[in-house]
Design an enzyme around this catalytic site. Structure first.
Site, PDB file in Angstrom:
ATOM      1  N   ARG A   1       0.807  -1.202   0.027  1.00  0.00           N
ATOM      2  CA  ARG A   1       0.137  -0.059  -0.004  1.00  0.00           C
ATOM      3  C   ARG A   1       0.556   1.137   0.298  1.00  0.00           C
ATOM      4  NH1 ARG A   1      -3.267  -1.310   4.644  1.00  0.00           N
ATOM      5  NH2 ARG A   1      -3.033   0.956   5.068  1.00  0.00           N
ATOM      6  N   ASN A   2       2.070   1.130   0.045  1.00  0.00           N
ATOM      7  CA  ASN A   2       3.042   2.373   0.009  1.00  0.00           C
ATOM      8  C   ASN A   2       2.923   2.848  -1.469  1.00  0.00           C
ATOM      9  OD1 ASN A   2       5.407   4.063  -0.401  1.00  0.00           O
ATOM     10  ND2 ASN A   2       5.737   3.378   1.949  1.00  0.00           N
ATOM     11  N   GLN A   3       2.837   4.202  -1.671  1.00  0.00           N
ATOM     12  CA  GLN A   3       2.583   4.643  -3.145  1.00  0.00           C
ATOM     13  C   GLN A   3       3.870   4.939  -3.666  1.00  0.00           C
ATOM     14  OE1 GLN A   3      -0.414   7.648  -2.118  1.00  0.00           O
ATOM     15  NE2 GLN A   3      -2.035   6.421  -2.680  1.00  0.00           N
TER      16      GLN A   3
ATOM     17  N   SER B   1       4.786   8.777   1.209  1.00  0.00           N
ATOM     18  CA  SER B   1       4.206   7.819   0.182  1.00  0.00           C
ATOM     19  C   SER B   1       3.483   6.756   1.341  1.00  0.00           C
ATOM     20  CB  SER B   1       5.287   7.228  -0.584  1.00  0.00           C
ATOM     21  OG  SER B   1       6.245   6.796   0.088  1.00  0.00           O
TER      22      SER B   1
END
Length: 169
Positions: A44-46, A145
């Site tokens: 889920r880190n962008q 992020s």
């Protein structure tokens, strides 16, 4: 009976070529990243989506990790963390204790002499590294992020990240 101290953790070496113009500095790898030995591994880190959008490389986040690193280097973008080692339970920056900071200024002067701009991915990296402006770098405080920074949408984060990449020309 007191709880045991969190483990001493070590970060990753920099991904940085001598011709890098932009450096993205995080704080310290999260648990998911440490587990697999990869920057920004939490699904889920962008980070990789944001970087891909800034570099106009479609689906960067879907590429194998080593290819993502090659794309970053080819676009003169480096990746590293401000903290070299620390103690931390979990992944939150707020839990970092006994942080040992990487020798950023000295290392960058030797290994990335063409570096112009540094983006700090989140509050802790900014707090510990924004002094690099004193060495002539243009510094940018970026929305993190991390999935923990849910107060900003992807589009809002991207709007903050894009100006950093004007330094690559």
């Amino acid at each position: 009976m007191s709880a045991a101290a969190p483990p001493q953790l070590s970060g990753f070496p920099p991904v940085l070529a001598p011709d890098a113009r932009v450096l993205l500095l995080g704080s310290f790898p999260g648990v998911a990243s440490l587990d697999v030995g990869q920057y920004y591994a939490h699904p889920r880190n962008q980070f990789w989506r944001l970087l891909g959008a800034c570099l106009e490389v479609e689906a960067l986040h879907l590429m194998p990790y080593e290819e993502r690193l090659r794309v970053a280097v080819r676009h003169r973008v480096g990746i590293w963390d401000v903290v070299a080692s620390c103690r931390r339970q979990g992944s939150l920056d707020a839990a970092v204790t006994e942080a040992e900071v990487n020798p950023l200024a000295a290392y960058l002067k030797v290994h990335a002499p063409r570096l112009e701009c540094i983006g700090f991915n989140g509050g802790l990296s900014w707090k510990l590294g924004h002094h690099l402006a004193d060495y002539g770098y243009r510094v940018f405080r970026l929305a993190s992020s991390s999935p923990a920074a849910a107060m900003y949408s992807f589009e809002q984060k991207l709007e903050q990240w894009r100006p950093l990449f004007a330094c690559r020309s």
